[in-house]
Design an enzyme around this catalytic site. Structure first.
Site, PDB file in Angstrom:
ATOM      1  N   HIS C 139       0.831  -1.211   0.000  1.00  0.00           N
ATOM      2  CA  HIS C 139       0.000   0.000   0.000  1.00  0.00           C
ATOM      3  C   HIS C 139       0.863   1.257   0.000  1.00  0.00           C
ATOM      4  O   HIS C 139       1.913   1.287   0.639  1.00  0.00           O
ATOM      5  CB  HIS C 139      -0.894   0.022   1.236  1.00  0.00           C
ATOM      6  CG  HIS C 139      -1.856  -1.115   1.304  1.00  0.00           C
ATOM      7  ND1 HIS C 139      -2.998  -1.167   0.561  1.00  0.00           N
ATOM      8  CD2 HIS C 139      -1.825  -2.262   2.031  1.00  0.00           C
ATOM      9  CE1 HIS C 139      -3.645  -2.296   0.815  1.00  0.00           C
ATOM     10  NE2 HIS C 139      -2.955  -2.978   1.705  1.00  0.00           N
ATOM     11  N   VAL C 267       6.565 -21.182  21.623  1.00  0.00           N
ATOM     12  CA  VAL C 267       6.953 -20.527  22.869  1.00  0.00           C
ATOM     13  C   VAL C 267       5.780 -20.621  23.840  1.00  0.00           C
ATOM     14  O   VAL C 267       4.659 -20.225  23.524  1.00  0.00           O
ATOM     15  CB  VAL C 267       7.341 -19.058  22.628  1.00  0.00           C
ATOM     16  CG1 VAL C 267       7.490 -18.314  23.951  1.00  0.00           C
ATOM     17  CG2 VAL C 267       8.637 -18.985  21.828  1.00  0.00           C
TER      18      VAL C 267
END
Lengths: 121, 417, 594
Positions: C139, C267
């Site tokens: 963009h 994690v």
């Protein structure tokens, strides 16, 4: 005793009723004569073509397709397949080569349904 | 880049291409090249280990592999130049072919005539709008067939099949015999798509239920398919939400239709018929580009391999006529219109000078008895009574002379026969 | 926050949601934590958004629940147990959590320095989350709200993409974007958009007349709009990429500069000691680290909370995108939008409900993309498609696009926070933890600027703590682009095959992908292990047959090259093996009877 079958002789697909009484078998629901033979055969001893694969070593592919030289009784299908599943062959193979002779005493041989070369290294 | 010339180049070594190449050679083409992208000839037939092939041509029920072997043996005995493991990248309107393989690299072939025989591909889950998750275990029937029959692996243990055409039914039996439990075959239409013979021998023999007017709407599962949702369809073929049901399985097999593979055709500027999704053909099976012909499932999806081979031979004859200057490409076409109860017809157009022309067609709806009628400018030129016509079964007929008037083919309902 | 502000927010909430009983906590940063019960999920999200808009609110932790609605929550206890059992397995300078576009971009940037960097990714490959499921737009930066971090990083990132594409060897098409009107009455709408672009500092933004618009975009004339276009808003910097290609390029470059990647590594906890981070606990063991960079996408809020800093909530907003067959060619070279009264109304409505999406776009390869749709969902792992969302993505049916043109549709989940802005900062609570959260659109376009910003944060922090980071002398910024057979001329293709015959073997017929390209991918610095990972790198299986033909071949190559069994090859994640078992026992060799 009676059993129902869908006739597969032609696309009409007649619904056959096969009844047995005093050792006499009658077929009803058939539109043509061929339906009678089919009905009786399906009732007494339905036959099916057997096709499968066996393991092949050294071939261009790991499986070799096989086919029966004739139809076998439907009821013997699993028996025969069990034997086929235990077999392995080596490349090269020519179409029509017998893989299992007279499988399970059905009078039908199991043969290779294609040729297969050795895999080039 | 290597540059060669050939009289006839056939693209695709499946049943259509094999028949076309052999026929072209028999008819006297000096140099015929057959190009196959796979490592061996035979095409999809090599994964069709079941029987039922070649009843028309050989009068017996061969397995797909046996049917292929018949043609492969003949081809290998001939002096047809076979190029395996070779991909065609481009076909130009002036019949130049660009192809490559590992051994020869890139090469171009100037062809006197080309026969396209690339076959078809399967529709996928997205194309039939199955929603939900996208885990492993959603495969097309053809992919499953290849994995099981050729590679020797099973992709699951509890399967649901979508699509009751012959491919779906055959796979129901194959998977069952291999120890996969097939929970059911689902069919969006209210009639089964396959032959009665297959319904009986592939489903009934194993007590596999067939659910008509029912489809798979959703797939569930993160890594592997855990379940699918099925729903009955209303008259407009929209799922009825109240009938939704969850079926625990780890494999969804899609047998939801075939689409001709026409990427090369499109790039060559060949006109495509939206009804068949194959090229618009004339009585010689020539496409809209002079000298380029089409045969087999690239032209239209056939149901019998015998017809596929036949179409290859028709195209080969056409290609030879083109090579020998026997086709007047400037001669105007006569369109063949589809009339009552005809969904498509191939060839789609004919030249007035055409001799015997073989047509292939499908009907829109089933009839017990019907009258096949071909009219030229309103006048009947052929009538043929037909029994038990149905959309899945292709019909074929010959017309000895097409004439110069517009043709229309219809299948009229007959109350009494 | 002061009592007065809090009361004001409470009043606003009472006015808008009189039936909802809310409990609200705040901290000195302006993080508001909401608790209570709502009617439905939409209401949970609406309240979150409303609170986030209020003055003084830095961000919202939304713990509102809906009675009867089970909100799936990842249970990390097994992972923690596994990690603790394995103990400390590594000690690094930086752990980057997540191998999406942000994680890969940061890894590549930090690879310049003499630091030991490890990227841990819960999935099987790079770019498996939001990065793979968006429409690949770079963009220009006109759409972001002025003054936001998004606006700043988007404009900067867009600029930096040219260099990224050059250095990293991925395709960037600066196609430009154009909004045009066919009625003079609608010119003010273009002016408003233009003004915002100027305010954000977008390069080259311009209002142009109809004639100029038609010169720039010949498709307008082709579509019969040549005379009708009155004015256009032109954004020349709009670009297109294949987002996963960018992530792969970044990761490969990072890896060749010494960054390591661990996949299938989740994690489960962040270890802190007296306000300082010291490592992470994963299912693959404990990894000690000086810095933990949280690029965990939809899980970023959970990772931040693991570090003791619960400072935002990610509310996944899923979007369906449909890819069309290449046979359906895009109408325009630039991304064009005909701005009408109807589209303006729709945009205003969407703005209100925080949904963004819809529209037609294309990939650099020329596939038209439809969508995305936008739907707030409670489950972060809900990536299921539905007919309603696909319908939204496909538009209103006046665009000439048919369902039969679709070759695939899928869902991406936007990792949105309630401020609807990026959260990029060093945690003031857990020193060493850097949040890179809320990275939704334009996250792809902003990625270079995000990486730069994080580099700055790390460098500054290291400097401040008396251990300045030092640049490597042998850092190699260039990743050479691998051959792409389909894009070469026939002569070049011939040359390539001569050099390496495996390029003469086409594996994927639809997209014309060769064995050589697949082998290149397998033998790269970040090894793809699954069929989908090969697809993302090479396009094999991305075409109209969706792998029907090439999947067995790709599987064979993966098995052969990686020394694995066919049954070990996954479609994507662990446990997604395509084949379950061999169908014949390996029996002793029994010669066929002759």
């Amino acid at each position: 005793m009676s059993k129902e079958f869908v006739c597969i002789v032609c696309p009409n697909s007649c619904r056959l009723t096969v009844s047995e009484k005093d050792d006499e078998i009658t077929v009803t629901g058939n539109d043509c004569k061929r339906g009678i033979d089919h009905g009786i055969s399906e009732y007494k001893n339905p036959l099916r073509m057997i096709t499968s694969t066996v393991a092949i070593l050294g071939g261009t592919l790991p499986r070799l397709p096989v086919i029966g030289t004739g139809e076998i009784p439907k009821t013997r299908m699993n028996d025969c397949l069990d034997e086929i599943y235990g077999v392995s062959v080596s490349a090269p193979i020519k179409r029509g080569e017998i893989i299992i002779q007279n499988i399970k005493d059905t009078g039908v041989d199991i043969v290779a349904s294609r040729s297969m070369n050795k895999k080039e290294r | 880049m290597i540059s060669v010339k050939a009289d006839i180049v056939v693209i695709g070594g499946g049943p259509a291409g094999l028949a076309a190449a052999l026929k072209a050679r028999q008819l006297g083409a000096e140099k015929v090249i057959l190009i196959e992208r796979d490592t061996e000839l035979g095409g999809i037939l090599q994964q069709c280990i079941h029987d039922g092939f070649g009843i028309h041509r050989f009068g017996k029920r061969l397995s797909g592999t046996e049917y292929a072997q018949e043609f492969i043996d003949q081809t290998e005995r001939s002096d047809i130049e076979i190029k395996l493991d070779t991909i065609v990248l481009d076909v130009t309107p002036d019949r130049m072919i660009y192809a490559c393989n590992s051994l020869e690299g890139m090469f171009e072939i100037q062809a006197g005539a080309i026969i396209l025989a690339m076959g078809c591909r399967e529709r996928t889950a997205s194309q039939v709008l199955i929603y939900g998750d996208r885990p492993t275990g959603v495969l097309t029937a053809g992919a499953v067939q290849r994995y099981i029959n050729m590679e020797g692996y099973l992709p699951g243990s509890r399967a649901v099949i979508l699509g009751s055409g012959d491919i779906g039914l055959i796979m129901a039996r194959r998977m069952t015999l291999e120890g996969i439990s097939v929970l059911g075959v689902y069919e969006a239409m209210d009639k089964p798509g396959g032959l009665t013979r297959n319904l009986v021998q592939c489903l009934d023999d194993f007590d596999i239920p067939l659910h008509l007017a029912t489809t798979v709407t959703k797939v569930h599962g993160h890594e592997r398919v855990e379940a699918v949702t099925i729903a009955k369809l209303d008259k407009n073929r929209k799922p009825i939400l109240e009938t939704q049901e969850r079926i625990e399985c780890d494999l969804l097999v899609l047998a939801v239709g075939l689409i001709p593979e026409n990427e090369l055709s499109r790039n060559a500027g060949i006109e495509i018929d939206p009804a068949t999704k194959g090229p618009v053909l004339d009585n010689t099976f020539m496409t809209s580009v002079p000298g380029i012909f089409a045969a087999g499932n690239v032209a239209v999806v056939f149901d019998l391999v015998d017809y596929v081979s036949l179409s290859g031979e028709i195209a080969a004859q056409g290609a030879m006529d083109f090579l020998n200057g026997k086709i007047d490409c400037d001669e105007p076409y006569q369109k063949v219109e589809t009339g009552e109860n005809v969904s498509f017809i191939v060839p789609q157009r004919v030249r007035p000078s055409a001799n015997k022309t073989t047509f292939f067609m499908r009907v829109k709806s089933s009839e017990k008895t019907a009258l096949l009628e071909c009219t030229a400018d309103g006048e009947s030129v052929l009538e043929k009574r037909c029994r038990y016509i149905a959309p899945p079964e292709m019909l074929t007929f010959d017309l000895s002379c097409c004439g110069s008037k517009p043709l229309e083919v219809s299948m009229k309902k007959e109350e009494k026969l | 926050m002061d009592i007065e502000s809090i009361n004001k927010i409470k009043k606003t909430l009472k006015k808008n949601f009189p039936d909802v009983e809310l409990k609200m906590d705040s901290d000195e940063r302006g993080i508001l934590t909401l608790k209570g019960e709502c009617r439905d999920w939409d209401q949970v999200v609406q309240i979150g958004h409303l609170v986030a808009k209020q003055k003084g609110v830095k961000n919202v932790v939304n713990k509102l629940r809906v009675p009867g609605l089970d909100i799936p929550c990842k249970d990390y206890s097994d992972y923690i147990a596994m990690g603790n059992k394995l103990g400390v397995v590594d000690d690094v300078d930086v752990v980057i959590i997540g191998a999406g576009i942000s994680g890969c971009g940061i890894a590549r940037e930090l690879a310049k320095y003499k630091m030991n960097i490890l990227v841990v990714e819960m999935s099987d490959d790079v770019a498996t989350g939001a990065t793979k499921a968006n429409n690949g737009n770079i963009h220009p930066g006109h759409a972001a709200k002025p003054g936001t971090l998004k606006a700043k990083l988007n404009v900067e990132g867009n600029r930096m993409y040219t260099k990224w594409a050059e250095d990293l060897g991925f395709e960037l098409q600066r196609c430009g974007a154009m909004g045009f009107v066919t009625s003079n009455l609608l010119k003010p709408a273009l002016k408003v958009a233009y003004n915002q672009a100027v305010k954000n500092g977008v390069d080259g933004a311009a209002l142009i007349d109809g004639k100029t618009a038609c010169q720039i975009e010949p498709g307008l004339v082709k579509n019969g709009l040549g005379k009708a276009v009155k004015q256009a808003f032109w954004l020349p910097t709009m670009g297109l990429v294949e987002p996963f290609q960018v992530a792969v390029a970044l990761a490969e470059n990072a890896a060749s500069n010494g960054v390591r990647f661990w996949f299938n590594c989740t994690v489960a906890d962040v270890i802190t000691e007296s306000g300082k981070v010291s490592g992470v606990v994963t299912n693959k063991g404990i990894i000690k680290a000086k810095y933990v960079i949280n690029c965990a996408g939809v899980y970023a809020d959970e990772v931040s909370a693991m570090a003791g800093d619960e400072c935002y909530t990610i509310h996944p907003r899923k979007g369906v995108i449909a890819i069309l067959d290449k046979a359906k060619a895009p109408e325009y070279g630039a991304l064009c939008e005909h701005v009408t009264m109807e589209t303006i109304k729709l945009t205003l409505k969407n703005k209100k409900s925080q949904t963004k999406g819809g529209g037609m776009c294309r990939t650099p390869e020329g596939n038209v993309l439809m969508g995305p749709s936008a739907k707030e969902v409670p489950d972060k792992e809900d990536l299921a498609t539905d007919s309603e969302s696909l319908g939204y993505a496909m538009g209103r049916g006046d665009n000439g696009i048919q369902y039969s043109d679709i070759i695939r549709f899928f869902v991406g989940s936007r990792p949105a926070d309630y401020k609807e802005d990026f959260v990029i900062e060093m945690s003031p609570i857990s020193d060493g933890v850097i949040n890179v959260g809320g990275i939704q659109s334009p996250g792809l376009a902003s990625a270079p600027a995000i990486a730069k910003m994080v580099e700055g944060i790390v460098a500054q922090h290291a400097q401040d703590n008396g251990r300045p980071i030092e640049k490597k002398t042998d850092w190699q910024p260039i990743r050479k682009r691998k051959p792409q057979f389909r894009q070469l001329s026939h002569e070049e293709q011939g040359e390539l095959i001569k050099k390496n015959p495996s390029y003469g073997k086409v594996i994927c017929r639809c997209e014309c992908i060769t064995e050589g390209e697949i082998l290149d991918a397998i033998h790269s610095s970040v090894i793809p292990c699954s069929v989908d990972a090969i697809k993302r790198r090479t396009r094999a299986g991305m075409g109209r047959c969706q792998g029907g033909f090439c999947q067995p071949r790709v599987l064979e190559l993966l098995a052969r090259e990686c020394g694995k069994e066919w049954t070990d090859i996954n479609l994507n994640k662990e446990g997604s093996n395509i084949l379950v078992k061999s169908n014949r026992p390996v029996a002793s060799v029994k010669e066929a009877k002759k």
